[in-house]
Design a protein around this motif. Structure first.
Motif, mmCIF file in Angstrom:
data_model
loop_
_atom_site.group_PDB
_atom_site.id
_atom_site.type_symbol
_atom_site.label_atom_id
_atom_site.label_comp_id
_atom_site.label_asym_id
_atom_site.label_seq_id
_atom_site.Cartn_x
_atom_site.Cartn_y
_atom_site.Cartn_z
ATOM 1 N N ASP A 66 63.144 -28.766 -67.071
ATOM 2 C CA ASP A 66 62.460 -28.444 -65.816
ATOM 3 C C ASP A 66 61.147 -27.684 -66.037
ATOM 4 O O ASP A 66 60.776 -26.813 -65.258
ATOM 5 N N GLY A 67 60.456 -28.006 -67.114
ATOM 6 C CA GLY A 67 59.143 -27.414 -67.349
ATOM 7 C C GLY A 67 59.163 -25.926 -67.613
ATOM 8 O O GLY A 67 58.165 -25.236 -67.340
ATOM 9 N N GLN A 68 60.276 -25.407 -68.120
ATOM 10 C CA GLN A 68 60.316 -23.987 -68.436
ATOM 11 C C GLN A 68 59.211 -23.660 -69.436
ATOM 12 O O GLN A 68 59.045 -24.348 -70.441
ATOM 13 N N PRO A 69 58.427 -22.614 -69.157
ATOM 14 C CA PRO A 69 57.245 -22.350 -69.996
ATOM 15 C C PRO A 69 57.619 -21.968 -71.419
ATOM 16 O O PRO A 69 58.506 -21.141 -71.648
ATOM 17 N N ILE A 70 56.942 -22.615 -72.350
ATOM 18 C CA ILE A 70 57.069 -22.296 -73.776
ATOM 19 C C ILE A 70 55.716 -21.742 -74.239
ATOM 20 O O ILE A 70 54.673 -22.366 -74.016
ATOM 21 N N GLU A 71 55.763 -20.581 -74.837
ATOM 22 C CA GLU A 71 54.494 -20.013 -75.331
ATOM 23 C C GLU A 71 53.977 -20.866 -76.488
ATOM 24 O O GLU A 71 54.687 -21.095 -77.475
ATOM 25 N N LEU A 72 52.734 -21.353 -76.352
ATOM 26 C CA LEU A 72 52.117 -22.233 -77.345
ATOM 27 C C LEU A 72 50.835 -21.545 -77.822
ATOM 28 O O LEU A 72 49.809 -21.546 -77.127
ATOM 29 N N ARG A 73 50.909 -20.951 -78.973
ATOM 30 C CA ARG A 73 49.733 -20.273 -79.529
ATOM 31 C C ARG A 73 49.009 -21.245 -80.455
ATOM 32 O O ARG A 73 49.558 -21.704 -81.452
ATOM 33 N N LEU A 74 47.771 -21.575 -80.085
ATOM 34 C CA LEU A 74 46.975 -22.528 -80.847
ATOM 35 C C LEU A 74 46.636 -21.947 -82.209
ATOM 36 O O LEU A 74 46.380 -20.743 -82.357
ATOM 37 N N GLY A 75 46.636 -22.830 -83.213
ATOM 38 C CA GLY A 75 46.298 -22.403 -84.567
ATOM 39 C C GLY A 75 44.802 -22.198 -84.755
ATOM 40 O O GLY A 75 43.970 -22.530 -83.904
ATOM 41 N N GLU A 76 44.433 -21.655 -85.904
ATOM 42 C CA GLU A 76 43.020 -21.409 -86.214
ATOM 43 C C GLU A 76 42.320 -22.657 -86.715
ATOM 44 O O GLU A 76 41.092 -22.700 -86.760
ATOM 45 N N GLY A 77 43.086 -23.668 -87.090
ATOM 46 C CA GLY A 77 42.481 -24.898 -87.575
ATOM 47 C C GLY A 77 41.965 -25.749 -86.441
ATOM 48 O O GLY A 77 42.307 -25.573 -85.268
ATOM 49 N N ALA A 78 41.156 -26.749 -86.783
ATOM 50 C CA ALA A 78 40.571 -27.623 -85.759
ATOM 51 C C ALA A 78 41.598 -28.596 -85.221
ATOM 52 O O ALA A 78 41.595 -28.936 -84.035
ATOM 53 N N GLU A 79 42.481 -29.063 -86.076
ATOM 54 C CA GLU A 79 43.457 -30.073 -85.649
ATOM 55 C C GLU A 79 44.816 -29.415 -85.453
ATOM 56 O O GLU A 79 45.272 -28.639 -86.287
ATOM 57 N N GLN A 80 45.471 -29.790 -84.327
ATOM 58 C CA GLN A 80 46.800 -29.280 -83.984
ATOM 59 C C GLN A 80 47.760 -30.473 -83.871
ATOM 60 O O GLN A 80 47.342 -31.572 -83.489
ATOM 61 N N VAL A 81 49.023 -30.236 -84.197
ATOM 62 C CA VAL A 81 50.029 -31.309 -84.154
ATOM 63 C C VAL A 81 51.212 -30.821 -83.302
ATOM 64 O O VAL A 81 51.838 -29.809 -83.614
ATOM 65 N N LEU A 82 51.476 -31.581 -82.220
ATOM 66 C CA LEU A 82 52.666 -31.351 -81.378
ATOM 67 C C LEU A 82 53.652 -32.473 -81.661
ATOM 68 O O LEU A 82 53.356 -33.646 -81.393
ATOM 69 N N ALA A 83 54.795 -32.155 -82.259
ATOM 70 C CA ALA A 83 55.806 -33.155 -82.634
ATOM 71 C C ALA A 83 57.101 -32.866 -81.882
ATOM 72 O O ALA A 83 57.489 -31.705 -81.724
ATOM 73 N N ILE A 84 57.721 -33.939 -81.448
ATOM 74 C CA ILE A 84 58.978 -33.816 -80.699
ATOM 75 C C ILE A 84 60.000 -34.756 -81.311
ATOM 76 O O ILE A 84 59.799 -35.976 -81.354
ATOM 77 N N ARG A 85 61.079 -34.176 -81.784
ATOM 78 C CA ARG A 85 62.212 -34.951 -82.307
ATOM 79 C C ARG A 85 63.181 -35.180 -81.155
ATOM 80 O O ARG A 85 63.661 -34.226 -80.548
ATOM 81 N N LEU A 86 63.463 -36.439 -80.826
ATOM 82 C CA LEU A 86 64.306 -36.696 -79.655
ATOM 83 C C LEU A 86 65.307 -37.798 -79.934
ATOM 84 O O LEU A 86 65.081 -38.667 -80.785
ATOM 85 N N ALA A 87 66.410 -37.732 -79.176
ATOM 86 C CA ALA A 87 67.473 -38.743 -79.227
ATOM 87 C C ALA A 87 67.740 -39.201 -77.804
ATOM 88 O O ALA A 87 67.851 -38.384 -76.892
ATOM 89 N N GLN A 88 67.841 -40.496 -77.605
ATOM 90 C CA GLN A 88 68.008 -41.058 -76.271
ATOM 91 C C GLN A 88 69.492 -41.150 -75.931
ATOM 92 O O GLN A 88 70.345 -41.325 -76.813
ATOM 93 N N TRP A 89 69.784 -41.017 -74.624
ATOM 94 C CA TRP A 89 71.148 -41.175 -74.093
ATOM 95 C C TRP A 89 71.265 -42.591 -73.545
ATOM 96 O O TRP A 89 70.577 -42.942 -72.571
ATOM 97 N N PRO A 90 72.100 -43.458 -74.115
ATOM 98 C CA PRO A 90 72.118 -44.891 -73.733
ATOM 99 C C PRO A 90 72.296 -45.148 -72.247
ATOM 100 O O PRO A 90 71.689 -46.084 -71.724
ATOM 101 N N PRO A 91 73.088 -44.382 -71.480
ATOM 102 C CA PRO A 91 73.218 -44.701 -70.046
ATOM 103 C C PRO A 91 71.903 -44.665 -69.277
ATOM 104 O O PRO A 91 71.810 -45.269 -68.207
ATOM 105 N N PHE A 92 70.874 -43.981 -69.777
ATOM 106 C CA PHE A 92 69.599 -43.950 -69.067
ATOM 107 C C PHE A 92 68.987 -45.341 -68.943
ATOM 108 O O PHE A 92 68.215 -45.605 -68.026
#
Length: 744
Positions: free
Chosen positions: A147-173
Motif C-alpha cells: 500500500d505504498g508505505q514509505p521507504i526511505e531511499l537515500r540516493l548514492g553519491e555516484g551518477a548511476e543508481q540501481v533499483l532492483a526488485i526480486r519478486l515471485a508471482q502468485w499463480p492465482p493472479f
C-alpha cells in the motif's frame, strides 16, 4: 493508488469513457533525474526483467553492457496476464537503472511500492524491505500488499543508481481480470510534503467511505424497524436489504487498504462489487413493492445480467469496467422507468424519489465534466473538504434518502390511518363492552342460583362419599392386618421348628456332658483331669446359655403367635408405657443376641398419668419396634468409630401434650441423618443401611400405620453426628375418627 475503490465503482461507472486514463496523468519519467517534481514521480519506464534468481543482480557492479543484453524490457505497470516474459511460477528480477543529477546526490527521498506479488526491494545492492514470502515453489509464495508505505531511499553519491526488485508471482493472479489485478508492480518517488498530502487524501477517502458505511447501516436498521412495526409494508424489508448491501460494499472498500494478505484483499474487493451490484437489484425490488408493480422478465433478467456482469468483471481480460457500467445503466434505467410510471399514475409522492435521482444525476454529470475538462478543480478544497467529496457524497446518498423519505412519509400516513381506525375500534369496543356487561350480570344471577343447587347436591354426595371412604378404609386396614397376621403366624411356625431342634439338642448335650463328668472323666488323673474338667464346665455353661436364649426365643415366637391371633388391627384401650417398654427390651435383646459385645444405656421417661389410649397395639408395636431397631443400629455404628468418651444411649419418652394428643419420642445419640437424605427416609424401599441389613420398608410402613391407620403424625428431628429423635403423635379418639375420615 490512494483513491478508494468504492468511488471508482459508482462515480466512474457511467463516466469511465470520459475520464482521462491514469497513464496520461502520470509524469513522464526520464532516464536522468535532474530534480524532484512537486507531484512526485512514477517509475513506469526503463525497467528490465530477467527470470532466475541470483543475489548479485542487485549490485550496481553487475549492471554492465554485457549483462544488460540478458535483461528484457518490461512495463510492470501492466497486468500479469499481459506480461508473457513473467512466468507463473519461480522467481525473477526487475531492475531500473537511472542517473541522478549532482544536485540530488546524497539526498533522501521516499519510495512507495504497490504490487500484486511477493518481493524484496534492493537499492544499490542494499536490501530495503521484504514484502510477503518468496520461494521457487508456488505453494510457498505469500503475496503482500504494501500500500505504498514509505521507504526511505537515500540516493548514492555516484551518477548511476540501481533499483532492483526480486519478486515471485502468485499463480492465482493470472486467473482474475485486469480490473482486480491491474498491474504487476508500481513504484513511486515522493518528497516528504507530497507524501503527507497523499496521506491526507487517503484519510479523506477512507473517512468518506466510513461515513457512507455508517449512513447506509443506519438506514438499514431504520427501515428494518419500520418493517417489523408493519410487516405488511414489505418495501421496507427490501430497502433494508439494499442499504445493508451498500453498507457492506463501503465497509469492504473502506478497510481494503488495511488488508495486507493478497488472497483476503482480493476476496474483499470482489465482495464489495457483489454487494454493490446486488444492492442495485434489491433497490429495484423495493420500488416494485413500493409502487405495486408485478415482477416480470425485466426483473429476472436483471438478476441474470448481474451474474454475467460479475463473472465478466472478475475473469474477463479485456472488458474491464464495461460489464459493470452496462449493468448499472440497466438498473438505473429500470429505476427511472418505475419512478416515471408512478408519476404517471398520479402518485405525487413519487416526485420525492424522482428528485433524488435527478440530484444524483446532476452531481454525477458535474463530476464527469470536471474530471474530463478541469481535473485540477476536483483536488481543491472548499470549507476544508475536497470538491470531489462534496460532489460524490451527496450523489451516493440523495437517491437513498429520497426513497427513505418516501417510505417514512408512507409510514407516517399509515400510522395516522391506524390511529383513526384504533379510535373507531375503541368506540365499538366500548359499546360491545356495555352489552357484554349486561349479559354478564344476567348470567351471574343465573349462575348464583345454579351454584346454590349444586352446593346442596354436593353436600349430600359428600356425606355419602365420606361414609363410603370410612368403610373402605376400615376394610383395607382389616385386610392388611389379616394378611400381616397370617404372614406372622406362618413365620413364627417356621421359626419354632428349628428353635425346638436347637433347644432339644442342647438338653441332650447337657445330659451327655453330665454322664461324661460322672463316668469316663473320673478315670483321668492329674493334670489331664483338670483340663478336661475345665473344658466340660465351659461347654456346660455355653449349653446353659443356648438353652436360656432358646427358651427366650420360644417365648418371643409364642408372643408373635398371640399377636397374630389378636384382633387383627382392632383398636383397644392400650397402656402405651408398657407397650413401649416391652418392645424396647425386645429390640435391645434381639440386637445383643446377634452382637453380644454391644451394650447401650436404656433411658425411659414415661408419663404415669398417660392412661390407656385406644390404638391397635399390634400395629403400633411394629412402629415402635422399627424405631427402636433403627436407634440401636445408629448408636452401634457410632460406637464402631471408637470416639473417646462416647456411650451409646437410647431414650424413650411418653407425654400427654396440652392439646390432648399423646406423644412417644424415641431419641438416640447415634450418627444422625444427613441433610441430603432427610426428605427421603419415609419413602418406600429407601434405606441408608448396607445391602442385606435393611429393606427400606420399616419407616415407610410405620409412617402409613401412624398417619393413615391412626390419624397421627410421625416426624423426625436430627443433627448429623449428634442425635436423631422420632416423634409419634397420636390424636384422641374423636380426632382419630375425623382424621381417618379425610385421609382415605
Amino acid at each position: 493508488m490512494t483513491c478508494s475503490r468504492s468511488l471508482k465503482a459508482l462515480l466512474y461507472l457511467l463516466l469511465a469513457c470520459l475520464a482521462p486514463s491514469a497513464a496520461a496523468a502520470r509524469p513522464t519519467p526520464v532516464p536522468t533525474l535532474r530534480h524532484m517534481p512537486a507531484t512526485g514521480l512514477v517509475l513506469d519506464q526503463g525497467w528490465t526483467y530477467r527470470p532466475g534468481d541470483d543475489p548479485r543482480w542487485a549490485l550496481p557492479a553487475t549492471a554492465t553492457a554485457a549483462d544488460a543484453r540478458q535483461w528484457q524490457p518490461i512495463n510492470p505497470g501492466l497486468s500479469p496476464r499481459r506480461l508473457p516474459q513473467v512466468p507463473r511460477a519461480g522467481i525473477g528480477w526487475l531492475r531500473l537503472r537511472f542517473r541522478v543529477a549532482p544536485a540530488l546526490r546524497g539526498q533522501a527521498l521516499t519510495l512507495g511500492i504497490f504490487q500484486y506479488a511477493a518481493s524484496e526491494v534492493y537499492f544499490n545492492g542494499r536490501l530495503l524491505r521484504r514484502y510477503g514470502t518468496l520461494g521457487p515453489n508456488p505453494r510457498q509464495v505469500l503475496p503482500y500488499w504494501p500500500d505504498g508505505q514509505p521507504i526511505e531511499l537515500r540516493l548514492g553519491e555516484g551518477a548511476e543508481q540501481v533499483l532492483a526488485i526480486r519478486l515471485a508471482q502468485w499463480p492465482p493472479f493470472f486467473v482474475f481480470s485486469d480490473f482486480f489485478v491491474p498491474f504487476l508492480l508500481q513504484a513511486r518517488l515522493d518528497g516528504v510534503p507530497q507524501l503527507m498530502q497523499n496521506f491526507q487524501h487517503e484519510a479523506t477517502y477512507k473517512t468518506a467511505d466510513m461515513l457512507l458505511f455508517g449512513a447506509f447501516l443506519l438506514l438499514s436498521m431504520l427501515h428494518l424497524a419500520f418493517y417489523l412495526y408493519n410487516t405488511a409494508q414489505r418495501a421496507n424489508l427490501y430497502f433494508a436489504f439494499y442499504t445493508l448491501a451498500q453498507a457492506c460494499s463501503f465497509c469492504c472498500t473502506g478497510f481494503l487498504d488495511e488488508v495486507r494478505r493478497m488472497d483476503v484483499r482480493l476476496a474483499v474487493d470482489i465482495l464489495s462489487y457483489v454487494a454493490l451490484q446486488t444492492g442495485g437489484i434489491l433497490a429495484v425490488r423495493a420500488l416494485y413493492s413500493l409502487f405495486g408493480v408485478r415482477r416480470g422478465l425485466i426483473y429476472y433478467g436483471l438478476w441474470a445480467a448481474n451474474g454475467i456482469s460479475l463473472l465478466l468483471l472478475t475473469f474477463s481480460n479485456r472488458l474491464s469496467w464495461y460489464p459493470t457500467v452496462g449493468f448499472m445503466v440497466l438498473v438505473t434505467a429500470e429505476q427511472l422507468r418505475l419512478t416515471l410510471g408512478a408519476l404517471r399514475q398520479t402518485k405525487r409522492a413519487a416526485g420525492i424519489i424522482a428528485a433524488g435521482f435527478g440530484l444524483a444525476l446532476l452531481l454525477l454529470l458535474t463530476f464527469g465534466y470536471l474530471a474530463r475538462f478541469q481535473p485540477q478543480v476536483l483536488g481543491r478544497e472548499l470549507l476544508s473538504i475536497p470538491v470531489h467529496t462534496l460532489l460524490t457524497f451527496p450523489a451516493f446518498l440523495s437517491p437513498v434518502l429520497a426513497i427513505s423519505l418516501f417510505l417514512a412519509r408512507r409510514f407516517a400516513i399509515d400510522s395516522r390511518l391506524l390511529t383513526i381506525k384504533l379510535a373507531q375500534v375503541r368506540r365499538l369496543s366500548a359499546q360491545t363492552s356495555a352489552q357484554q356487561q349486561e349479559k354478564q350480570e344476567l348470567l351471574a344471577r343465573q349462575n348464583e342460583t345454579l351454584e346454590q343447587l349444586v352446593q346442596q347436591r354436593t353436600a349430600a354426595l359428600q356425606l355419602s362419599l365420606t361414609n363410603l371412604q370410612n368403610a373402605q378404609h376400615q376394610l383395607i386396614q382389616a385386610e392388611k392386618m389379616a394378611s400381616l397376621g397370617e404372614l406372622t403366624a406362618g413365620i413364627a411356625h417356621e421359626i419354632q421348628n428349628p428353635l425346638n431342634f436347637v433347644t432339644n439338642f442342647a438338653d441332650v448335650a447337657m445330659e451327655l456332658l453330665k454322664e461324661l463328668k460322672e463316668g469316663p472323666l473320673l478315670a483321668l488323673a492329674g493334670q489331664e483331669k483338670q483340663g478336661a474338667t475345665a473344658l466340660v464346665e465351659e461347654l456346660t455353661e455355653d449349653l446353659d446359655r443356648i438353652t436360656y436364649h432358646g427358651r427366650r426365643a420360644d417365648g418371643i415366637v409364642k408372643g408373635m403367635l398371640q399377636h397374630s391371633r389378636a384382633g387383627r388391627g382392632e383398636r383397644q384401650p392400650t397402656d402405651l408405657n408398657a407397650l413401649a417398654d416391652e418392645f424396647l427390651r425386645l429390640a435391645y435383646h434381639g440386637l445383643r443376641a446377634k452382637h453380644p459385645d454391644f451394650n447401650a444405656t436404656l433411658t425411659t421417661r414415661f408419663d404415669q398419668g398417660l392412661g390407656r389410649i385406644t390404638v391397635s397395639a399390634q400395629e403400633l408395636g411394629r412402629v415402635l419396634l422399627n424405631l427402636f431397631n433403627n436407634a440401636f443400629y445408629a448408636v452401634q455404628q457410632r460406637q464402631k468409630l471408637a470416639q473417646p468418651g462416647y456411650r451409646p444411649e437410647v431414650c424413650v419418652t411418653t407425654q400427654r401434650q396440652p392439646d390432648g394428643r399423646v406423644a412417644i419420642r424415641v431419641r438416640d445419640n447415634g450418627l444422625g441423618i444427613p441433610a441430603a437424605v432427610r426428605q427421603k427416609i419415609f419413602q418406600p424401599f429407601f434405606t441408608t443401611k448396607p445391602p442385606g441389613e435393611g429393606t427400606g420398608l420399616g419407616l415407610s410402613l410405620s409412617y402409613d400405620i401412624v398417619t393413615k391407620g391412626h390419624g397421627g403424625t410421625l416426624t423426625v428431628a436430627t443433627q448429623e453426628g449428634d442425635y436423631t429423635e422420632f416423634t409419634v403423635s397420636l390424636p384422641t379418639e374423636n380426632e382419630q375418627f375425623q382424621a381417618l375420615t379425610f385421609s382415605v
